[in-house]
Design an enzyme around this catalytic site. Structure first.
Site, PDB file in Angstrom:
ATOM      1  N   LYS A   1      -5.673  -3.409 -15.152  1.00 18.36           N
ATOM      2  CA  LYS A   1      -5.546  -3.278 -13.740  1.00 18.36           C
ATOM      3  C   LYS A   1      -4.386  -2.853 -13.645  1.00 18.36           C
ATOM      4  O   LYS A   1      -3.668  -2.314 -13.810  1.00 18.36           O
ATOM      5  CB  LYS A   1      -5.166  -4.723 -13.181  1.00 18.36           C
ATOM      6  CG  LYS A   1      -6.001  -4.187 -11.279  1.00 18.36           C
ATOM      7  CD  LYS A   1      -6.951  -5.648 -10.295  1.00 18.36           C
ATOM      8  CE  LYS A   1      -6.790  -4.242  -9.236  1.00 18.36           C
ATOM      9  NZ  LYS A   1      -7.110  -2.868  -8.666  1.00 18.36           N
TER      10      LYS A   1
ATOM     11  N   ASP B   1       2.130 -13.236 -12.250  1.00 17.22           N
ATOM     12  CA  ASP B   1       1.101 -14.516 -12.664  1.00 17.22           C
ATOM     13  C   ASP B   1      -0.571 -14.105 -12.193  1.00 17.22           C
ATOM     14  O   ASP B   1      -0.929 -14.550 -11.433  1.00 17.22           O
ATOM     15  CB  ASP B   1       1.573 -15.510 -12.298  1.00 17.22           C
ATOM     16  CG  ASP B   1       2.655 -15.795 -12.577  1.00 17.22           C
ATOM     17  OD1 ASP B   1       3.353 -15.906 -14.258  1.00 17.22           O
ATOM     18  OD2 ASP B   1       3.634 -17.071 -12.593  1.00 17.22           O
TER      19      ASP B   1
ATOM     20  N   LYS C   1      -3.816   2.117 -15.893  1.00 15.20           N
ATOM     21  CA  LYS C   1      -2.937   3.445 -14.719  1.00 15.20           C
ATOM     22  C   LYS C   1      -4.246   4.580 -14.631  1.00 15.20           C
ATOM     23  O   LYS C   1      -5.001   5.232 -16.111  1.00 15.20           O
ATOM     24  CB  LYS C   1      -2.090   3.941 -15.633  1.00 15.20           C
ATOM     25  CG  LYS C   1      -1.977   4.467 -14.280  1.00 15.20           C
ATOM     26  CD  LYS C   1      -0.923   3.357 -12.916  1.00 15.20           C
ATOM     27  CE  LYS C   1      -0.153   3.411 -11.988  1.00 15.20           C
ATOM     28  NZ  LYS C   1      -0.052   2.079 -10.911  1.00 15.20           N
TER      29      LYS C   1
HETATM   30  P1  NAD Z   1       1.646   7.696  -1.432  1.00 13.29           P
HETATM   31  O1  NAD Z   1       0.576   8.908  -1.846  1.00 13.29           O
HETATM   32  O2  NAD Z   1       0.699   6.821  -0.026  1.00 13.29           O
HETATM   33  O3  NAD Z   1       3.183   8.478  -1.075  1.00 13.29           O
HETATM   34  C1  NAD Z   1       3.791   9.611  -1.714  1.00 13.29           C
HETATM   35  C2  NAD Z   1       4.863   9.455  -0.605  1.00 13.29           C
HETATM   36  O4  NAD Z   1       6.116  10.702  -1.401  1.00 13.29           O
HETATM   37  C3  NAD Z   1       3.954  10.805   0.424  1.00 13.29           C
HETATM   38  O5  NAD Z   1       4.387  11.246   2.198  1.00 13.29           O
HETATM   39  C4  NAD Z   1       5.303  12.692   0.008  1.00 13.29           C
HETATM   40  O6  NAD Z   1       5.128  13.530   0.166  1.00 13.29           O
HETATM   41  C5  NAD Z   1       6.393  11.610  -0.732  1.00 13.29           C
HETATM   42  N1  NAD Z   1       7.267  12.604  -1.610  1.00 13.29           N
HETATM   43  C6  NAD Z   1       6.932  13.277  -2.511  1.00 13.29           C
HETATM   44  N2  NAD Z   1       7.646  13.745  -3.568  1.00 13.29           N
HETATM   45  C7  NAD Z   1       8.792  13.476  -2.338  1.00 13.29           C
HETATM   46  C8  NAD Z   1      10.187  14.304  -2.749  1.00 13.29           C
HETATM   47  N3  NAD Z   1      10.703  14.387  -3.709  1.00 13.29           N
HETATM   48  N4  NAD Z   1      11.314  13.183  -1.756  1.00 13.29           N
HETATM   49  C9  NAD Z   1      10.712  12.569  -1.048  1.00 13.29           C
HETATM   50  N5  NAD Z   1       9.209  12.063   0.038  1.00 13.29           N
HETATM   51  C10 NAD Z   1       7.918  12.862  -1.238  1.00 13.29           C
HETATM   52  O7  NAD Z   1       2.263   7.277  -3.111  1.00 13.29           O
HETATM   53  P2  NAD Z   1       2.331   5.681  -2.827  1.00 13.29           P
HETATM   54  O8  NAD Z   1       1.052   4.943  -2.589  1.00 13.29           O
HETATM   55  O9  NAD Z   1       2.779   5.034  -1.670  1.00 13.29           O
HETATM   56  O10 NAD Z   1       3.671   5.711  -3.406  1.00 13.29           O
HETATM   57  C11 NAD Z   1       4.282   5.417  -4.183  1.00 13.29           C
HETATM   58  C12 NAD Z   1       5.290   4.735  -5.096  1.00 13.29           C
HETATM   59  O11 NAD Z   1       4.893   3.237  -4.882  1.00 13.29           O
HETATM   60  C13 NAD Z   1       4.437   5.852  -6.683  1.00 13.29           C
HETATM   61  O12 NAD Z   1       5.563   5.512  -7.365  1.00 13.29           O
HETATM   62  C14 NAD Z   1       3.415   4.817  -7.142  1.00 13.29           C
HETATM   63  O13 NAD Z   1       2.671   4.805  -8.489  1.00 13.29           O
HETATM   64  C15 NAD Z   1       4.031   3.181  -6.794  1.00 13.29           C
HETATM   65  N6  NAD Z   1       3.186   2.294  -5.821  1.00 13.29           N
HETATM   66  C16 NAD Z   1       2.867   2.492  -4.766  1.00 13.29           C
HETATM   67  C17 NAD Z   1       1.595   1.146  -4.873  1.00 13.29           C
HETATM   68  C18 NAD Z   1       0.112   1.133  -3.833  1.00 13.29           C
HETATM   69  O14 NAD Z   1       0.192   0.292  -3.737  1.00 13.29           O
HETATM   70  N7  NAD Z   1       0.094   1.895  -3.693  1.00 13.29           N
HETATM   71  C19 NAD Z   1       1.200  -0.413  -5.421  1.00 13.29           C
HETATM   72  C20 NAD Z   1       2.856   0.198  -6.964  1.00 13.29           C
HETATM   73  C21 NAD Z   1       3.532   1.217  -6.657  1.00 13.29           C
END
Ligand code: NAD
Length: 468
Positions: A69, A98, A105
């Site tokens: 996943k 868990d 990925k």
């Molecule tokens: P997203 O695309 O919805 O949002 C990311 C945001 O970060 C965007 O608004 C973008 O403009 C902004 N951004 C990009 N570069 C930037 C910078 N240099 N400074 C400030 N802002 C910046 O993505 P997301 O789903 O919110 O994911 C964000 C992080 O969380 C990633 O590392 C992702 O791997 C992690 N993550 C996401 C999920 C999920 O359920 N979506 C789950 C676990 C981890």
């Protein structure tokens, strides 16, 4: 920038934790190794008729539990090392909370701002076709989800493509999570990672002994918060922290950051960004043109929620926050981690803190396989039995409850209530486990989280009879 790659950083963290375990070397190597990596290049016919070659990856880090996943990210700097590192983190993350999945990925190397909606759809569908053709997707094989640059719409295209290419009518909806609710998604998935981040930070802030050590009081009320990234994760984390009583003093996006020590209203900032195209020039706030400088603002809690490697050996020494909540994956490099720990900063690690998304994805997958909405069987039953108890108690003390009050206090749990309660329980339980390991071993929370993950994955391998 750190000179070692993202995957090397994750492996370095693994090795630090592995040193506290007594598993055989071969087993540790198997747990660490990324099992499969599918690199693909496929053509995109653009709207103007030209052809562009798109690069993409899907990595399955560990099949010790199936399905694997992990999200799919659309970003122009995505590469094989990053996809492998993120898949690796997913294995540990699932173990920590868990969730019975291995880690995976996916990444597509595009800046989605350069493509039309129709082009993004063609890219997503072709990527899914590639995954189907190489057996890299399926409810019991590998189940993608949203990540940076993707959301419910892309997940809808994935399930539709998967359905049309396979003969799997009964379980097809479980081939991907983060779908719109109308297509088999679960209520609460969109905000899950941000809400899980909030639950995790709230849990950490509730432990008096730990807060006293870093000079803070328990609770969220006296905490100033800075959030980097206002996408899915960052926006929801900021919103829940504000609703939980903290003051949001800084918000950063790629176009710049804003600061107001008296507080920023997250919804108003989002509305301003929608209207003007930028968070800059928000009334009452100071602009910070170099967005990364927002990480160094005075605050108690810093939540990086954009991308990896934003806190490095170069800027770590200037961080003023007492708590860093890693909502993004890998925002703190290994060099920065060492510096911050020396400074006494409490780091709530990504492998734990952003596990809300995969936790609720697990609930969505269960829902798809069972074909029943959570709460459907129990809601009315709970309501009726609550009503009997409340009527008996009200009668005993001579209170007459009106129907509207009765409905409020006796309501049974609906899908969203059950999802949120399952998420809250998961985040609280996992934090307790990690904290106990940290105290027992005498280490930081990240190392403790990795130890917990290694031990759990090791048990799975032993159960499979691979390492008797
Ligand atoms: P997203 O695309 O919805 O949002 C990311 C945001 O970060 C965007 O608004 C973008 O403009 C902004 N951004 C990009 N570069 C930037 C910078 N240099 N400074 C400030 N802002 C910046 O993505 P997301 O789903 O919110 O994911 C964000 C992080 O969380 C990633 O590392 C992702 O791997 C992690 N993550 C996401 C999920 C999920 O359920 N979506 C789950 C676990 C981890």
């Amino acid at each position: 920038m750190s000179s070692i790659s993202f995957l090397q950083q994750v492996d370095r963290m693994f090795e630090k934790a592995a040193a506290h375990t007594s598993h055989p070397e071969g087993l540790l190597k198997q747990i660490r190794t990324c099992n499969s990596m599918y690199k693909m290049e496929f053509p995109l016919k653009k709207d103007d008729g030209s052809i562009e070659v798109i690069q993409a990856w899907r990595s399955e880090h560990s099949q010790h539990k199936l399905p694997t996943k992990g999200g799919i990210r659309f970003a122009d700097n995505v590469n094989e090392d990053e996809v492998a590192a993120l898949a690796t983190l997913m294995t540990y993350k699932c173990a920590i909370v868990d969730v019975p999945f291995g880690g995976a990925k996916g990444g597509i190397k595009i800046n989605r701002k350069n493509y039309s909606e129709a082009e993004i759809e063609r890219i997503t569908r072709r990527y899914t076709f590639e995954l189907v053709s190489k057996n890299f997707i399926g409810p019991g094989i590998d189940v993608p989800a949203p990540d940076y640059g993707t959301g419910p719409k892309e997940m809808a295209w994935i399930v539709d493509t998967y359905r049309s290419l396979t003969n799997d009518p009964l379980t097809a909806a479980a081939c991907v999570t983060g779908k719109p609710v109308t297509l088999g998604g679960v209520r609460g998935r969109t905000e899950a990672t941000g809400l899980g981040t909030f639950f995790g930070i709230r849990e950490a802030c509730s432990v008096e002994e730990d807060m006293t050590k870093i000079g803070l009081k328990t609770g969220l009320a006296d905490k100033r918060v800075v959030v980097q990234g206002l996408g899915n994760v960052g926006y929801h984390a900021a919103k829940f922290m504000q609703e939980g009583g903290s003051t949001i003093v800084g918000l950063a996006e790629y176009e710049g950051a804003i600061h107001n020590p008296d507080g920023l209203d997250v919804e108003e900032v989002m509305a301003h960004r929608k209207a003007t195209g930028s968070i800059l020039n928000f009334p009452g706030a100071t602009n910070i043109l170099d967005s990364s400088k927002a990480l160094e603002l005075p605050c108690e809690i810093l939540i990086p929620a954009a991308l990896e490697s934003v806190i490095t050996g170069e800027n770590a020494g200037r961080i003023q926050a007492k708590i860093i909540g890693e909502a993004a994956n890998g925002p703190v490099t290994a060099d920065a981690d060492a510096i911050l720990l020396k400074m006494g900063v409490m780091i709530l690690p990504d492998v734990y803190l952003n596990a809300g998304g995969v936790t609720v994805s697990y609930f969505e997958w269960l829902k798809n396989l069972s074909h029943v909405r959570f709460g459907r069987m129990s809601k009315r039953f709970e309501q009726a039995s609550n009503e009997r108890i409340v009527r008996a108690m009200a009668g005993a003390v001579g209170i007459d409850l009106v129907d509207s009050e009765m409905a409020k206090v006796t309501a049974g749990a609906d899908e969203i209530d059950l999802v949120k309660s399952g998420l809250e329980e998961t985040m609280a339980g996992a934090y307790t486990e990690i904290r106990e390991i940290a105290i027992r071993v005498g280490t930081d929370l990240r190392t403790a989280a990795f130890i917990n993950a290694i031990d759990k994955v090791a048990v799975s391998y032993m159960e499979l009879g691979i390492f008797p």
